[in-house]
Design a protein around this motif. Sequence first.
Motif, PDB file in Angstrom:
ATOM      1  N   GLU A 116     -16.831  -6.172  -0.234  1.00 37.75           N
ATOM      2  CA  GLU A 116     -16.568  -4.733  -0.277  1.00 37.75           C
ATOM      3  C   GLU A 116     -16.168  -4.273   1.120  1.00 37.75           C
ATOM      4  O   GLU A 116     -16.884  -4.526   2.096  1.00 37.75           O
ATOM      5  N   MET A 117     -15.007  -3.590   1.202  1.00 39.42           N
ATOM      6  CA  MET A 117     -14.481  -3.144   2.482  1.00 39.42           C
ATOM      7  C   MET A 117     -13.979  -1.708   2.330  1.00 39.42           C
ATOM      8  O   MET A 117     -12.963  -1.463   1.678  1.00 39.42           O
ATOM      9  N   PRO A 118     -14.679  -0.724   2.916  1.00 36.53           N
ATOM     10  CA  PRO A 118     -14.277   0.682   2.737  1.00 36.53           C
ATOM     11  C   PRO A 118     -12.874   0.989   3.248  1.00 36.53           C
ATOM     12  O   PRO A 118     -12.105   1.685   2.588  1.00 36.53           O
ATOM     13  N   VAL A 175       1.756   1.899   3.373  1.00 35.27           N
ATOM     14  CA  VAL A 175       2.614   1.030   4.185  1.00 35.27           C
ATOM     15  C   VAL A 175       3.664   1.917   4.820  1.00 35.27           C
ATOM     16  O   VAL A 175       4.645   2.308   4.173  1.00 35.27           O
ATOM     17  N   GLY A 176       3.450   2.274   6.073  1.00 37.83           N
ATOM     18  CA  GLY A 176       4.351   3.230   6.715  1.00 37.83           C
ATOM     19  C   GLY A 176       4.285   4.564   6.007  1.00 37.83           C
ATOM     20  O   GLY A 176       3.209   5.159   5.859  1.00 37.83           O
ATOM     21  N   ASN A 177       5.424   5.032   5.494  1.00 34.59           N
ATOM     22  CA  ASN A 177       5.473   6.303   4.761  1.00 34.59           C
ATOM     23  C   ASN A 177       5.262   6.133   3.261  1.00 34.59           C
ATOM     24  O   ASN A 177       5.245   7.122   2.525  1.00 34.59           O
ATOM     25  N   LEU A 178       5.119   4.905   2.809  1.00 39.19           N
ATOM     26  CA  LEU A 178       4.933   4.654   1.381  1.00 39.19           C
ATOM     27  C   LEU A 178       3.455   4.720   1.030  1.00 39.19           C
ATOM     28  O   LEU A 178       2.599   4.237   1.783  1.00 39.19           O
ATOM     29  N   ASN A 179       3.166   5.291  -0.132  1.00 37.97           N
ATOM     30  CA  ASN A 179       1.788   5.443  -0.567  1.00 37.97           C
ATOM     31  C   ASN A 179       1.632   4.868  -1.977  1.00 37.97           C
ATOM     32  O   ASN A 179       2.410   5.175  -2.884  1.00 37.97           O
ATOM     33  N   PHE A 180       0.626   4.005  -2.151  1.00 34.44           N
ATOM     34  CA  PHE A 180       0.359   3.382  -3.452  1.00 34.44           C
ATOM     35  C   PHE A 180      -1.050   3.748  -3.889  1.00 34.44           C
ATOM     36  O   PHE A 180      -2.015   3.542  -3.133  1.00 34.44           O
ATOM     37  N   ASP A 181      -1.143   4.294  -5.109  1.00 35.32           N
ATOM     38  CA  ASP A 181      -2.451   4.658  -5.626  1.00 35.32           C
ATOM     39  C   ASP A 181      -3.190   3.418  -6.126  1.00 35.32           C
ATOM     40  O   ASP A 181      -2.803   2.306  -5.832  1.00 35.32           O
ATOM     41  N   TYR A 182      -4.199   3.633  -6.895  1.00 36.08           N
ATOM     42  CA  TYR A 182      -5.124   2.576  -7.325  1.00 36.08           C
ATOM     43  C   TYR A 182      -4.404   1.349  -7.890  1.00 36.08           C
ATOM     44  O   TYR A 182      -3.519   1.448  -8.738  1.00 36.08           O
ATOM     45  N   VAL A 183      -4.771   0.178  -7.360  1.00 31.11           N
ATOM     46  CA  VAL A 183      -4.222  -1.087  -7.828  1.00 31.11           C
ATOM     47  C   VAL A 183      -5.376  -1.994  -8.239  1.00 31.11           C
ATOM     48  O   VAL A 183      -6.356  -2.132  -7.499  1.00 31.11           O
ATOM     49  N   SER A 184      -5.256  -2.615  -9.419  1.00 26.92           N
ATOM     50  CA  SER A 184      -6.299  -3.508  -9.909  1.00 26.92           C
ATOM     51  C   SER A 184      -5.666  -4.781 -10.452  1.00 26.92           C
ATOM     52  O   SER A 184      -4.615  -4.725 -11.106  1.00 26.92           O
ATOM     53  N   LEU A 185      -6.299  -5.915 -10.141  1.00 24.21           N
ATOM     54  CA  LEU A 185      -5.798  -7.196 -10.614  1.00 24.21           C
ATOM     55  C   LEU A 185      -6.965  -8.033 -11.116  1.00 24.21           C
ATOM     56  O   LEU A 185      -7.945  -8.240 -10.402  1.00 24.21           O
ATOM     57  N   LEU A 186      -6.840  -8.499 -12.350  1.00 27.78           N
ATOM     58  CA  LEU A 186      -7.839  -9.385 -12.928  1.00 27.78           C
ATOM     59  C   LEU A 186      -7.133 -10.646 -13.400  1.00 27.78           C
ATOM     60  O   LEU A 186      -6.198 -10.586 -14.205  1.00 27.78           O
ATOM     61  N   SER A 187      -7.580 -11.792 -12.867  1.00 28.21           N
ATOM     62  CA  SER A 187      -6.915 -13.049 -13.184  1.00 28.21           C
ATOM     63  C   SER A 187      -7.940 -14.104 -13.546  1.00 28.21           C
ATOM     64  O   SER A 187      -8.978 -14.236 -12.889  1.00 28.21           O
ATOM     65  N   LYS A 211     -11.142   1.296   0.184  1.00 26.82           N
ATOM     66  CA  LYS A 211     -12.028   0.764  -0.854  1.00 26.82           C
ATOM     67  C   LYS A 211     -11.475  -0.510  -1.505  1.00 26.82           C
ATOM     68  O   LYS A 211     -11.053  -0.510  -2.662  1.00 26.82           O
ATOM     69  N   ILE A 212     -11.504  -1.571  -0.728  1.00 23.37           N
ATOM     70  CA  ILE A 212     -11.151  -2.887  -1.255  1.00 23.37           C
ATOM     71  C   ILE A 212     -12.381  -3.501  -1.910  1.00 23.37           C
ATOM     72  O   ILE A 212     -13.475  -3.482  -1.356  1.00 23.37           O
ATOM     73  N   LYS A 213     -12.192  -4.063  -3.086  1.00 24.06           N
ATOM     74  CA  LYS A 213     -13.266  -4.742  -3.801  1.00 24.06           C
ATOM     75  C   LYS A 213     -12.719  -6.071  -4.311  1.00 24.06           C
ATOM     76  O   LYS A 213     -11.688  -6.119  -4.986  1.00 24.06           O
ATOM     77  N   LEU A 214     -13.399  -7.164  -3.968  1.00 26.61           N
ATOM     78  CA  LEU A 214     -12.964  -8.483  -4.404  1.00 26.61           C
ATOM     79  C   LEU A 214     -14.162  -9.270  -4.905  1.00 26.61           C
ATOM     80  O   LEU A 214     -15.160  -9.413  -4.194  1.00 26.61           O
ATOM     81  N   VAL A 215     -14.035  -9.785  -6.132  1.00 25.80           N
ATOM     82  CA  VAL A 215     -15.068 -10.648  -6.704  1.00 25.80           C
ATOM     83  C   VAL A 215     -14.376 -11.884  -7.248  1.00 25.80           C
ATOM     84  O   VAL A 215     -13.459 -11.775  -8.067  1.00 25.80           O
ATOM     85  N   THR A 216     -14.786 -13.048  -6.777  1.00 27.74           N
ATOM     86  CA  THR A 216     -14.205 -14.297  -7.277  1.00 27.74           C
ATOM     87  C   THR A 216     -15.321 -15.265  -7.632  1.00 27.74           C
ATOM     88  O   THR A 216     -16.422 -15.209  -7.074  1.00 27.74           O
ATOM     89  N   GLY A 217     -15.010 -16.144  -8.560  1.00 25.44           N
ATOM     90  CA  GLY A 217     -15.954 -17.192  -8.931  1.00 25.44           C
ATOM     91  C   GLY A 217     -15.203 -18.361  -9.516  1.00 25.44           C
ATOM     92  O   GLY A 217     -14.176 -18.182 -10.182  1.00 25.44           O
ATOM     93  N   VAL A 240      -7.944  -2.038  -5.153  1.00 22.23           N
ATOM     94  CA  VAL A 240      -7.769  -1.221  -3.948  1.00 22.23           C
ATOM     95  C   VAL A 240      -7.547   0.216  -4.400  1.00 22.23           C
ATOM     96  O   VAL A 240      -6.670   0.478  -5.236  1.00 22.23           O
ATOM     97  N   LEU A 241      -8.315   1.160  -3.862  1.00 20.88           N
ATOM     98  CA  LEU A 241      -8.181   2.551  -4.271  1.00 20.88           C
ATOM     99  C   LEU A 241      -6.862   3.143  -3.814  1.00 20.88           C
ATOM    100  O   LEU A 241      -6.170   3.831  -4.570  1.00 20.88           O
ATOM    101  N   ASN A 242      -6.493   2.855  -2.563  1.00 25.10           N
ATOM    102  CA  ASN A 242      -5.270   3.446  -2.022  1.00 25.10           C
ATOM    103  C   ASN A 242      -4.699   2.531  -0.938  1.00 25.10           C
ATOM    104  O   ASN A 242      -5.446   1.945  -0.154  1.00 25.10           O
ATOM    105  N   THR A 243      -3.371   2.415  -0.904  1.00 22.28           N
ATOM    106  CA  THR A 243      -2.697   1.596   0.103  1.00 22.28           C
ATOM    107  C   THR A 243      -1.525   2.370   0.680  1.00 22.28           C
ATOM    108  O   THR A 243      -0.733   2.957  -0.062  1.00 22.28           O
TER     109      THR A 243
END
Length: 340
Positions: A282-284, A318-330, A295-301, A313-316
């Motif tokens: 967990e990384m705020p 990159v320069g002037n670009l803004n990305f809202d909530y991103v979730s990846l489950l693999s 709000k980075i959250k990573l759980v692996t097993g 990731v709640l928000n990202t």
Amino acid sequence: GREQAQYSGQLSLKDFDLARWTDNPNFGLVTVSSKVYDGVGLTQQTADAKLDASIDYFAFKGYDYENLNIEGVINKNLFIGDFGIQDDNIDFLFAGTINFEESIPVFDFQADINRVDLKALNLIEEDFVVAGDINLKIRGNNVNDLLGRATLYEFTLLKDKKETYTIDSLKFSSAITSNRAKAWRVNSELFKASLVGDFEVTTIGEAVLQHIERNFTGYADRFNIHSKQDTAVKFNQFEFKLDLFDTKNFTYLLDKNLDTLKDVHLETSFDFVQDNLLVDLEMPTFKFGNVSTQKIKLVTGGGQKKGKVDFSVLNTKVGNLNFDYVSLLSYIENDSAAFN
């Protein structure tokens, strides 16, 4: 006989060639004056004497050390005394005990380090000057079986003669728990960490690499993750916890673009024999150059050629670009991955 022989004496060396004597090119010439007195016993089991030595200079890795002094008592395999050196690039005083009388050596000493210029001493290429006080009481034959504690006080690192990094105190302890597990703990104002289980710290990296190769061969090849295939690695079962309170400016030692890390929490468990690896991070906030996240959250097993990665990731930015909530489950099996 030799066991009770009494003796005193002096030994002086001038421009003695240590490199030739030791067959080690890192050494150079040495000039030393020493005196042994009140000596009794000439065998390893009975030797007891007082030692007073003054080393005008000796060369190591192209640097001429000056003004070294040793004063103490040698009793069998025990040394009690002081060792000090003072010149322009190294200034410290050691006072304590080094004990090799038992099968496991014991180190109990205080070291006051006023200045050590690592680059000037030709020990490293980077321009680092360190200072601080060390209080240590440790026993062990190597790093894997260390028991005891060590404390570093008022540590200062000066880089390139302009960047200053400080730690008020850092405490390390190694002990055996009630259930016979090994426990390493480190505490400072920057972070706290614990490593508990049945492990060899020198083979943890190799064991994790072998785990990845064994379970995810294709990914290991693709990302050039390769172990040494060391067959001596038989076990490593542990839990590792890390809390980063505030890294201050220490992240700049890794990369100038990496910002200070705060309130980061990491938990990892690993079992080499059972073939399991779990990671919970967990990384705020995280910032590297013009990239920042919240709000980075990573759980692996993973284990037995199966694994899971849950990342969000709640928000990202990159320069002037803004990305809202991103979730990846693999879900990973062998070298195939399915995404949700």
